[in-house]
Each structure stands twice: as structure tokens, then as C-alpha cells.
Design an enzyme around this catalytic site. Structure first.
Site, PDB file in Angstrom:
ATOM      1  N   TYR A  60     -49.821  12.374 -45.303  1.00 50.91           N
ATOM      2  CA  TYR A  60     -49.510  13.729 -45.730  1.00 50.91           C
ATOM      3  C   TYR A  60     -48.009  13.986 -45.853  1.00 50.91           C
ATOM      4  O   TYR A  60     -47.582  14.666 -46.789  1.00 50.91           O
ATOM      5  CB  TYR A  60     -50.113  14.737 -44.759  1.00 50.91           C
ATOM      6  CG  TYR A  60     -51.621  14.795 -44.809  1.00 50.91           C
ATOM      7  CD1 TYR A  60     -52.279  15.743 -45.574  1.00 50.91           C
ATOM      8  CD2 TYR A  60     -52.396  13.886 -44.091  1.00 50.91           C
ATOM      9  CE1 TYR A  60     -53.669  15.798 -45.627  1.00 50.91           C
ATOM     10  CE2 TYR A  60     -53.777  13.919 -44.134  1.00 50.91           C
ATOM     11  CZ  TYR A  60     -54.413  14.881 -44.897  1.00 50.91           C
ATOM     12  OH  TYR A  60     -55.784  14.924 -44.948  1.00 50.91           O
ATOM     13  N   GLU A 109     -56.837  21.805 -51.338  1.00 46.63           N
ATOM     14  CA  GLU A 109     -58.067  21.163 -51.812  1.00 46.63           C
ATOM     15  C   GLU A 109     -58.193  21.251 -53.331  1.00 46.63           C
ATOM     16  O   GLU A 109     -58.687  20.317 -53.977  1.00 46.63           O
ATOM     17  CB  GLU A 109     -59.293  21.790 -51.135  1.00 46.63           C
ATOM     18  CG  GLU A 109     -59.266  21.808 -49.614  1.00 46.63           C
ATOM     19  CD  GLU A 109     -58.973  20.455 -48.986  1.00 46.63           C
ATOM     20  OE1 GLU A 109     -59.190  19.423 -49.648  1.00 46.63           O
ATOM     21  OE2 GLU A 109     -58.510  20.437 -47.840  1.00 46.63           O
TER      22      GLU A 109
END
Length: 617
Positions: free
Chosen positions: A443, A359
Site C-alpha cells: 500500500y 475500492e
């Protein structure tokens, strides 16, 4: 916040490398009053919208994300129709062996739904007409907004915070009261393609940069963590050592510059801890003081490694430009926001550190570059997971026994490519037929795109590409073509073919060693995807030589990569024309072994034919 001045100027001034570039800008001033017992709030906002385009705008659009959390919404219907709905957003009403997934949104009661109900919108004192269409608000201006000008709107609305289904809401699974994400009327992005009006069904975001001045009033027993800098830190509970008189309500004031989303979390049981990154931001950690000792220890053990992460990112991808970063327990997993993240806190150490790294890395690829995640989500997630894996490899010595530290992403991509469910990465994020294909593309294949680019142009050129990309495109909204152009300028290699085939198609790569006769080596392209090759030859006398074969579409070649082939002679052969399926070359001595791409960075879906003689099973 002085550190931002040069970036703010860069975002306003016309860049030399892109004379026609422009972007919109927003100033938000919000006053929020929470009614925590009702899970509602009253909001007032003064928003100044700067139109830096050459167009005249007669409407302005906002996103009302909370409206997605209502039975019958597009998000609700998507959960019912997609074959593999997000498990966080569904309940299994079948059995373990025969699962039947039911949308949790469809079961929300009127007291549990989310909503944003506009009371009024004014422009220069004049009431404006507006209408809500699902999660999109259309506002008709009384005074059209001309080119290179700005206007100020005043919004008054009421919201209900939904029971947490996805990312934000109330009462998380770990007992956090408020995870306030995608919570306010947020101006939609307007660029050279016009307005971007994507309904919210659970994917990612795209928005203009802006400044935020947010005041949040709620009972004095609550502690708040948020994007930006807390302006009254010395007088707020959890942040100050002062003793406080009991008050019915207190107001928190956070300010942030040049971000494109604002999030916050609130809970009576937050612990607040601070940490300074040398020559970097102040880090804030907010987590539940009632966490089991095991989890608290993980948070404490992670802190010095988070400092190392910010130092790693600064060195490899460009300086972090904001003064703070807050890591806040909340949400339903992990999600990135402007100078902050909300993550779940009951994790083992490896999981906690991994999600913080991921993050926080988004601060570069989601926030500094503000990619259009509704279309190029793989750039944000792929670049982010690449940085996360690289940081893990250097800081935590992860994957130390693997030649390729990104092998996990390659394995995920191979699984996708062989599944029969793959769709092109250029597909709009919301339109993937399965969550499986979306996740593995965004991803894993996105990460492979970056790692394989290092194979094509060389690792040193890839590092320089990221640094120049930061210099040229920080605080703007670059697209894939902008990144491609930077990589081409740095490496001298044309990449149009690579981006087209790897991003816009689902073609796969498959090269093989066809045969070896004495000194003659024959190679074959079994696919319709041409790639340059590193071919490592081991001679019968034990010596080795690397043969590098560019393809003609590159119009250039990479430098020898000593990192992988140190002490080994390197020979560049003539280009392999991309329309030819076979290629032969003659080595200097009798050959014992041939291996295509020893480093395993070429995303070859069939490595079994990459080695001669073929390895024994």
C-alpha cells in the site's frame, strides 16, 4: 453493454505493440439455489474455456476458495504461525498486555465451516475425473483442449457459506446475512508461465477475464446487489416500485462482460439507491435500512463525491468501460470485485468516502489491468492508493498544507525501511514473513513507487504514461515490464535501474549536501541507490535557481516542472555517474541555502542532511 465492444475486440485481437500477446477467456453460466436456513447452496455451472495459447491442455484447474475456511487448512495454519496474524481472523485469548492470538478458523464447527464439494464434472457428456487439493481443483480432460480452441464443462456442486472470517461469508459483524465473495469454482489463470495454482491463504487473486450470466434463487424477502447488470430489475424487490405478491422463491439474474471475478451480497433489509454518473456508469448503493441516522447521512453525503470520483478517474486514468458499479454493504472492511465492492457501512464520513474511493479505483488497477496480484500486488494496491490520494487531494482538498499530497505513504514507507522487517516488493504476496511488511510494501511503498516515478520522469510524463498504459493494456494482464516500457516511451528515460532497485531490493536512498563554499556546492550519495536530483539553491541576494542533475543510467532527462518551480530559473547539469558517490557544481552567485528535493518526492530516508545550512532542531 455496448460500451464494452471496442475493449472486447481489443482483448481478442493481437495488439500491434505486442505481436505475440495472448490471453485465455472464460464464459460462466451459473444457476444457484440458496438454502438460507442451512447457509448452503446448490450450484450448477456451464463454463466455456477458450484456449488462445499455442499449448494443448489436458487438465483445467479451478480455485475452491471456501475450502480455506476449515480447521487445518493452509490459511488456518498460516494464522497460527505468522507473528502478526490478521486481527479480523483471530481472537485474543490472552490479555490486553499479553495478547495470544488464536485462529478463528480453528474453532469453526462443521455447521460453520465453508466448503465446495463437487458432485460431478462433464465434458461433452462424458464424466471427468477430478480431485480437490485444499483450495485447488484439478480436472482431467477426456478430450485435450488444443491451441486456439474451446471446450465446455458442466459442473454440479454443493457449497456451505462459512461464518465470515475474511472478505466473504455469512452474518457479518454489521448484521448483513450474505457477503458472497470468492464463492464459486473459479478457473485458474493460465499464461506464458503455465497454470497459477496459489493456495488461498488470505491474499489477493489472479484470473482470466470472462463473461458472467448468473442466476440466483433465494426467498423473496431478500434483496440482492451484485456485479454486472440486473436483467430483471423492473420486477425485483428493492429495485422496482411495483408491489409484489408473496412468493416462496425468486430468481435474480445478473450479467457482466469482461470481468474476472463476480461477487454479490444479499439481505432482507437492504435499501437500493441509484445514481447516474454523467457519461458514465449507473451507481447502485445497497445498505442496511436499519443503520443509525448518522451513518445513513454519511452514505447520502458521499454520493455526489462518488460521482466526482468517477469523473476524476475517467479524466486521469481512462474511461470506465462498464455500465454499472455497485457499492454493497457487507464483508469485513472493503474489497474490490468486478463492477462492485463490498464494504462495511458503519463508518464516519471520511472513512466511508475513503474506502469507496479506494475500492472503486481498483476498477482500473485490479480489473481493467488484471495484474497478477499473487506476485505484483503492490502494483494493484500501490497504483490504487496513488489514485485514491490524488482524487482526495483534488476533490476533497485533502493534504492541502503538504507539498507532497502522498506524504502519508512516504512516511509509511520510511517506517517500513527502518523497521528491519522490509522484504522486496517482488516477493510473492503469500510469502511475506509478516503482515506488517506486506501491508506497508503493497500500500505505501507501492504508492511511493508511482509518486517517485513522477519525480524521475516529470508529472506531465507520468500522466501521459497512465493514459497510454490504458490505451495499450486495458483488458489484458500487463506486468511491471509493460508499464516500464510505456513510461520509457512517453518520457524518453530508461527506467530499468529504478525498477530493479526499488522493486527487487530493499536498498534505500540517502543523499546529502556535503558542504558549501561560496559558489561551490558539494553533494554526496550516502547510499547504494543512485537517483536524479532536483537541487534548489537560494542565493545571498534572495534569488533562486533550480539545478537538475540526471544520472547516466537514465539516458535522458525530464522536462522542467513548472508546477513546483514556477518563475525559477532552471539549469540542467551534467549526468552524475551512478558509480560515483560525490558530485560538485558551481552556482552562478554566492550561495545562502541548498535544498535537495524541495517537493519531497524523492524517497530519501534521511532528510536531515538534505538542507544546508542544516535546520535548527
Amino acid at each position: 453493454m455496448k460500451k464494452l465492444s471496442w475493449l472486447l475486440m481489443a482483448s481478442i485481437c493481437v495488439p500491434l505493440s505486442a505481436q505475440s500477446y495472448w490471453q485465455q477467456f472464460v464464459d460462466y453460466k451459473m444457476d444457484i439455489h440458496m438454502q438460507v436456513d442451512k447457509f448452503q447452496y446448490d450450484g450448477k455451472m456451464e463454463v466455456t474455456y477458450s484456449n488462445n495459447s499455442d499449448d494443448t491442455l489436458d487438465k483445467i484447474y479451478f480455485h475452491l476458495y471456501y475450502n480455506a475456511f476449515q480447521p487445518g487448512s493452509l490459511m488456518d495454519e498460516r494464522l497460527k504461525s505468522i507473528e502478526d496474524p490478521d486481527r479480523r481472523m483471530t481472537n485474543n485469548v490472552g490479555t490486553k498486555d499479553n495478547p495470544i492470538y488464536e485462529s478463528r478458523i480453528s474453532k469453526l464447527t462443521p455447521e460453520e465451516i465453508g466448503f465446495v464439494k463437487m458432485n460431478s464434472i462433464h465434458q461433452n457428456g462424458k464424466a471427468l475425473d477430478f480431485k480437490s487439493m485444499g483450495t485447488i481443483l484439478e480436472v482431467s480432460l477426456k478430450e485435450p483442449l488444443g491451441p486456439k480452441s474451446s471446450t465446455t464443462l458442466k459442473l454440479d456442486w454443493k457449497s456451505q457459506v462459512p461464518k465470515i472470517i475474511r472478505r466473504g461469508g455469512r452474518d457479518s459483524s454489521e448484521g448483513i446475512d450474505f457477503s458472497m465473495t470468492q464463492w464459486y469454482p473459479k478457473i485458474a489463470q493460465y499464461d506464458t508461465e503455465g497454470w497459477h495454482l496459489d493456495e488461498y491463504i488470505g491474499r489477493e487473486f489472479y484470473a482470466p477475464f470472462g463473461n458472467f450470466d448468473v442466476k440466483i434463487t433465494l426467498p423473496s424477502n431478500y434483496i440482492v446487489g451484485a456485479s454486472g447488470e440486473l436483467q430483471n430489475e423492473d420486477s425485483m424487490p428493492g429495485y422496482s416500485n411495483k408491489k409484489f405478491k408473496k412468493r416462496s422463491n425468486i430468481t435474480w439474474n445478473f450479467k457482466a462482460e469482461n470481468i474476472h471475478d463476480f461477487a454479490w451480497g444479499a439481505d432482507p433489509d437492504y435499501v437500493v439507491e441509484k445514481q447516474q454518473v454523467p457519461n458514465g456508469p449507473v451507481l447502485y448503493y445497497l445498505y442496511d435500512k436499519n443503520l443509525d441516522k448518522e451513518f445513513v447521512n454519511h452514505w447520502q453525503t458521499a454520493k455526489p463525491k462518488v460521482v466526482e470520483f468517477f469523473q476524476f478517474m475517467d479524466k486521469n486514468f481512462g474511461a470506465y468501460p462498464w455500465s454499472t458499479y455497485s457499492i454493497i454493504q457487507g464483508g469485513d472492511g472493503g474489497m474490490e470485485y468486478g463492477t462492485s465492492t463490498l464494504i462495511t457501512g458503519k463508518r464516519n464520513f471520511e472513512s466511508l468516502l475513503g474506502v469507496i474511493y479506494h475500492e472503486a479505483a481498483h476498477s482500473w488497477f485490479q480489473h481493467l489491468f488484471a495484474f497478477d496480484e499473487t506476485r505484483d500486488e503492490w502494483m494493484d494496491e500501490g497504483f490504487t492508493t496513488y489514485a485514491e490520494a490524488a482524487a482526495m487531494a483534488e476533490i476533497m482538498d485533502a493534504n492541502k498544507n503538504q507539498i507532497n499530497p502522498f506524504q502519508g505513504a512516504y512516511n509509511g514507507y520510511y517506517h517500513l525501511a527502518q523497521s528491519g522487517k522490509e522484504e522486496p516488493m517482488s516477493l510473492l504476496a503469500d510469502y511475506y514473513d509478516t503482515n506488517f511488511a506486506y501491508s506497508l510494501a503493497a500500500y505505501y511503498k507501492g504508492q511511493v513507487y508511482v509518486a517517485q516515478l513522477g519525480y524521475i520522469i516529470g508529472e506531465d510524463a507520468l500522466k501521459e504514461t497512465f493514459k497510454k498504459f490504458y490505451e495499450d493494456w486495458s483488458m489484458k494482464h500487463p506486468k511491471l515490464g509493460d508499464f516500464q516500457k510505456v513510461a520509457q516511451e512517453v518520457s524518453g528515460i530508461n527506467l530499468k535501474w529504478y525498477n530493479n532497485l526499488f522493486v527487487n531490493t530493499i536498498r534505500t536512498i540517502d543523499y546529502g549536501v556535503e558542504k558549501v563554499e561560496g559558489r561551490k556546492v558539494s553533494l554526496k550519495n550516502h547510499s547504494n541507490f543512485a537517483m536524479p536530483l532536483d537541487v534548489l539553491v537560494t542565493y545571498k541576494d534572495g534569488s533562486k535557481e533550480l539545478f537538475y542533475i540526471p544520472i547516466n543510467a537514465m539516458r535522458g532527462s525530464k522536462e522542467k516542472e513548472n508546477k513546483f518551480y514556477q518563475g525559477i530559473k532552471s539549469t540542467q547539469l551534467k549526468d552524475w555517474g551512478w558509480t560515483y558517490d560525490s558530485y560538485e557544481f558551481e552556482a552562478a552567485k554566492d550561495v545562502q541555502k541548498v535544498e535537495i528535493d524541495y517537493t519531497q518526492r524523492l524517497a530519501d530516508v534521511n532528510r536531515a542532511n538534505n538542507i544546508y545550512p542544516a535546520p535548527q532542531p
